[in-house]
Design a protein around this motif. Structure first.
Motif, PDB file in Angstrom:
ATOM      1  N   PRO B   8       0.828  -1.211   0.000  1.00  0.00           N
ATOM      2  CA  PRO B   8       0.000   0.000   0.000  1.00  0.00           C
ATOM      3  C   PRO B   8       0.858   1.256   0.000  1.00  0.00           C
ATOM      4  O   PRO B   8       2.063   1.188   0.190  1.00  0.00           O
ATOM      5  N   SER B   9       0.253   2.399  -0.197  1.00  0.00           N
ATOM      6  CA  SER B   9       0.981   3.661  -0.167  1.00  0.00           C
ATOM      7  C   SER B   9       1.287   4.083   1.255  1.00  0.00           C
ATOM      8  O   SER B   9       2.304   4.727   1.517  1.00  0.00           O
ATOM      9  N   TRP B  10       0.371   3.773   2.135  1.00  0.00           N
ATOM     10  CA  TRP B  10       0.612   4.083   3.536  1.00  0.00           C
ATOM     11  C   TRP B  10      -0.131   3.077   4.398  1.00  0.00           C
ATOM     12  O   TRP B  10      -1.153   2.522   3.990  1.00  0.00           O
ATOM     13  N   VAL B  11       0.396   2.830   5.567  1.00  0.00           N
ATOM     14  CA  VAL B  11      -0.256   1.898   6.476  1.00  0.00           C
ATOM     15  C   VAL B  11       0.046   2.316   7.900  1.00  0.00           C
ATOM     16  O   VAL B  11       1.172   2.717   8.217  1.00  0.00           O
ATOM     17  N   ILE B  12      -0.980   2.237   8.714  1.00  0.00           N
ATOM     18  CA  ILE B  12      -0.860   2.489  10.148  1.00  0.00           C
ATOM     19  C   ILE B  12      -1.227   1.190  10.844  1.00  0.00           C
ATOM     20  O   ILE B  12      -2.276   0.604  10.556  1.00  0.00           O
ATOM     21  N   CYS B  13      -0.357   0.749  11.731  1.00  0.00           N
ATOM     22  CA  CYS B  13      -0.657  -0.519  12.408  1.00  0.00           C
ATOM     23  C   CYS B  13      -0.259  -0.441  13.866  1.00  0.00           C
ATOM     24  O   CYS B  13       0.480   0.448  14.291  1.00  0.00           O
ATOM     25  N   LYS B  14      -0.758  -1.381  14.612  1.00  0.00           N
ATOM     26  CA  LYS B  14      -0.422  -1.456  16.030  1.00  0.00           C
ATOM     27  C   LYS B  14       0.903  -2.190  16.203  1.00  0.00           C
ATOM     28  O   LYS B  14       1.273  -3.058  15.398  1.00  0.00           O
ATOM     29  N   SER B  15       1.593  -1.861  17.247  1.00  0.00           N
ATOM     30  CA  SER B  15       2.851  -2.523  17.562  1.00  0.00           C
ATOM     31  C   SER B  15       2.625  -4.024  17.726  1.00  0.00           C
ATOM     32  O   SER B  15       1.633  -4.449  18.339  1.00  0.00           O
ATOM     33  N   GLY B  16       3.487  -4.814  17.130  1.00  0.00           N
ATOM     34  CA  GLY B  16       3.379  -6.265  17.233  1.00  0.00           C
ATOM     35  C   GLY B  16       2.732  -6.934  16.038  1.00  0.00           C
ATOM     36  O   GLY B  16       2.815  -8.161  15.899  1.00  0.00           O
ATOM     37  N   THR B  17       2.106  -6.155  15.198  1.00  0.00           N
ATOM     38  CA  THR B  17       1.487  -6.738  14.003  1.00  0.00           C
ATOM     39  C   THR B  17       2.483  -6.807  12.861  1.00  0.00           C
ATOM     40  O   THR B  17       3.566  -6.210  12.926  1.00  0.00           O
ATOM     41  N   SER B  18       2.106  -7.568  11.837  1.00  0.00           N
ATOM     42  CA  SER B  18       2.969  -7.695  10.655  1.00  0.00           C
ATOM     43  C   SER B  18       2.345  -6.960   9.478  1.00  0.00           C
ATOM     44  O   SER B  18       1.119  -6.891   9.349  1.00  0.00           O
ATOM     45  N   VAL B  19       3.182  -6.421   8.668  1.00  0.00           N
ATOM     46  CA  VAL B  19       2.736  -5.629   7.520  1.00  0.00           C
ATOM     47  C   VAL B  19       3.425  -6.141   6.265  1.00  0.00           C
ATOM     48  O   VAL B  19       4.645  -6.310   6.246  1.00  0.00           O
ATOM     49  N   PRO B  86       7.392   0.724  16.848  1.00  0.00           N
ATOM     50  CA  PRO B  86       7.446   2.137  16.432  1.00  0.00           C
ATOM     51  C   PRO B  86       8.740   2.525  15.717  1.00  0.00           C
ATOM     52  O   PRO B  86       8.718   3.355  14.804  1.00  0.00           O
ATOM     53  N   GLU B  87       9.844   1.924  16.109  1.00  0.00           N
ATOM     54  CA  GLU B  87      11.121   2.275  15.459  1.00  0.00           C
ATOM     55  C   GLU B  87      11.212   1.783  14.019  1.00  0.00           C
ATOM     56  O   GLU B  87      12.138   2.167  13.286  1.00  0.00           O
ATOM     57  N   ASP B  88      10.253   0.929  13.629  1.00  0.00           N
ATOM     58  CA  ASP B  88      10.204   0.480  12.227  1.00  0.00           C
ATOM     59  C   ASP B  88       9.446   1.469  11.350  1.00  0.00           C
ATOM     60  O   ASP B  88       9.412   1.311  10.122  1.00  0.00           O
ATOM     61  N   SER B  89       8.844   2.466  11.975  1.00  0.00           N
ATOM     62  CA  SER B  89       8.121   3.480  11.200  1.00  0.00           C
ATOM     63  C   SER B  89       9.106   4.176  10.262  1.00  0.00           C
ATOM     64  O   SER B  89      10.124   4.721  10.696  1.00  0.00           O
ATOM     65  N   SER B  90       8.773   4.146   8.992  1.00  0.00           N
ATOM     66  CA  SER B  90       9.695   4.689   7.996  1.00  0.00           C
ATOM     67  C   SER B  90       9.017   4.668   6.636  1.00  0.00           C
ATOM     68  O   SER B  90       7.882   4.212   6.491  1.00  0.00           O
ATOM     69  N   PHE B  91       9.724   5.175   5.661  1.00  0.00           N
ATOM     70  CA  PHE B  91       9.279   5.132   4.273  1.00  0.00           C
ATOM     71  C   PHE B  91      10.016   3.979   3.606  1.00  0.00           C
ATOM     72  O   PHE B  91      11.244   3.971   3.549  1.00  0.00           O
ATOM     73  N   TYR B  92       9.267   2.993   3.139  1.00  0.00           N
ATOM     74  CA  TYR B  92       9.864   1.826   2.497  1.00  0.00           C
ATOM     75  C   TYR B  92       9.598   1.922   1.000  1.00  0.00           C
ATOM     76  O   TYR B  92       8.481   2.200   0.571  1.00  0.00           O
ATOM     77  N   GLN B 112       4.557   4.454   3.263  1.00  0.00           N
ATOM     78  CA  GLN B 112       4.826   5.102   4.541  1.00  0.00           C
ATOM     79  C   GLN B 112       4.226   4.237   5.647  1.00  0.00           C
ATOM     80  O   GLN B 112       3.010   4.070   5.719  1.00  0.00           O
ATOM     81  N   LEU B 113       5.057   3.675   6.476  1.00  0.00           N
ATOM     82  CA  LEU B 113       4.610   2.815   7.564  1.00  0.00           C
ATOM     83  C   LEU B 113       4.692   3.578   8.876  1.00  0.00           C
ATOM     84  O   LEU B 113       5.737   4.123   9.227  1.00  0.00           O
ATOM     85  N   SER B 114       3.575   3.593   9.570  1.00  0.00           N
ATOM     86  CA  SER B 114       3.531   4.194  10.896  1.00  0.00           C
ATOM     87  C   SER B 114       3.074   3.135  11.888  1.00  0.00           C
ATOM     88  O   SER B 114       1.981   2.590  11.740  1.00  0.00           O
TER      89      SER B 114
END
Lengths: 107, 116
Positions: B8-19, B86-92, B112-114
């Motif tokens: 996706p272009s952007w994704v917001i997820c909770k800590s502990g989930t996989s994207v 949270p530290e994985d939040s970045s632009f991939y 953009q992963l948040s």
């Protein structure tokens, strides 16, 4: 030492100005050189390749100096739409990206 | 011209989930796909190189068990961020060389992963 180094800027220039960016690379064996443009939170887009003989594409001129290991990009007659981050990219078995130079063209 | 489609272009997820992030080459065959991460005001950092039909090559310091890469076909490469924090939040962003000389890259549009 970073493989590719750029001045982060920002360079703030008025419309119509000429602006130049430099980039240095550490490995003299580097094979290919490019300038990419990246808008905020967008993918980089190839602006131009850089050749030893120098090359020009409209208002943009790129130069490569292998002896001094630097690459330059000159933008003439700056437009508002030129505002972006310009990435210097060097290829030697893999691509190495500079951190980019931010350009702001003001009206 | 060559197109790389990234979702996706952007994704917001909770800590502990996989994207999972997908990159597809739309009009050419990508035997190689590069995966980058970019933190704000920093350069693109190569995370790994995926090769169709073989294991990905990871850069030093990138955890292969955390960033799972699959390149099962000539047109699809995926990056899965497992147990995101949270530290994985970045632009991939992915990119593929267009020709055999891999001298030029075409990029996906980035994700953009948040992580909350």
């Amino acid at each position: 030492r970073k493989e590719v180094e750029q001045d982060p800027g920002p360079f703030n220039v008025p419309e119509g100005a000429t602006v130049a960016f430099n980039c240095t690379y550490s490995n003299s064996a580097s094979q290919s050189f490019f300038w990419y443009r990246q808008d905020c939170r967008k993918e980089p887009k190839l602006l131009m390749s850089v050749y030893s003989s120098g090359n020009e594409d409209g208002r943009f001129t790129a130069q490569l100096n292998r002896a001094s290991q630097y690459i330059s990009l000159l933008i003439r007659d700056s437009k508002l739409s030129d505002s972006a981050t310009y990435l210097c990219v060097v290829f030697l078995n893999k691509f190495y990206f500079g951190s980019g130079t931010k350009l702001n063209v003001k009206p | 011209g060559a197109v790389v489609s990234q979702h996706p272009s952007w994704v917001i997820c909770k800590s502990g989930t996989s994207v999972k992030i997908e990159c597809r080459s739309l009009d050419f065959q990508a035997t190689t796909m590069f995966w980058y991460r970019q933190f704000p005001k920093q350069s693109l950092m190569l995370m790994a190189t995926s090769n169709e039909g073989s294991k990905a090559t990871y850069e030093q310091g990138v955890e292969k068990d955390k960033f799972l890469i699959n390149h099962a076909s000539l047109t699809l490469s995926t990056l899965t961020v497992t147990s995101a924090h949270p530290e994985d939040s970045s632009f991939y962003i992915c990119s593929a060389p267009v020709d055999a000389y891999i001298a030029k890259l075409f990029f996906g549009s980035g994700t953009q992963l948040s992580v909350l």
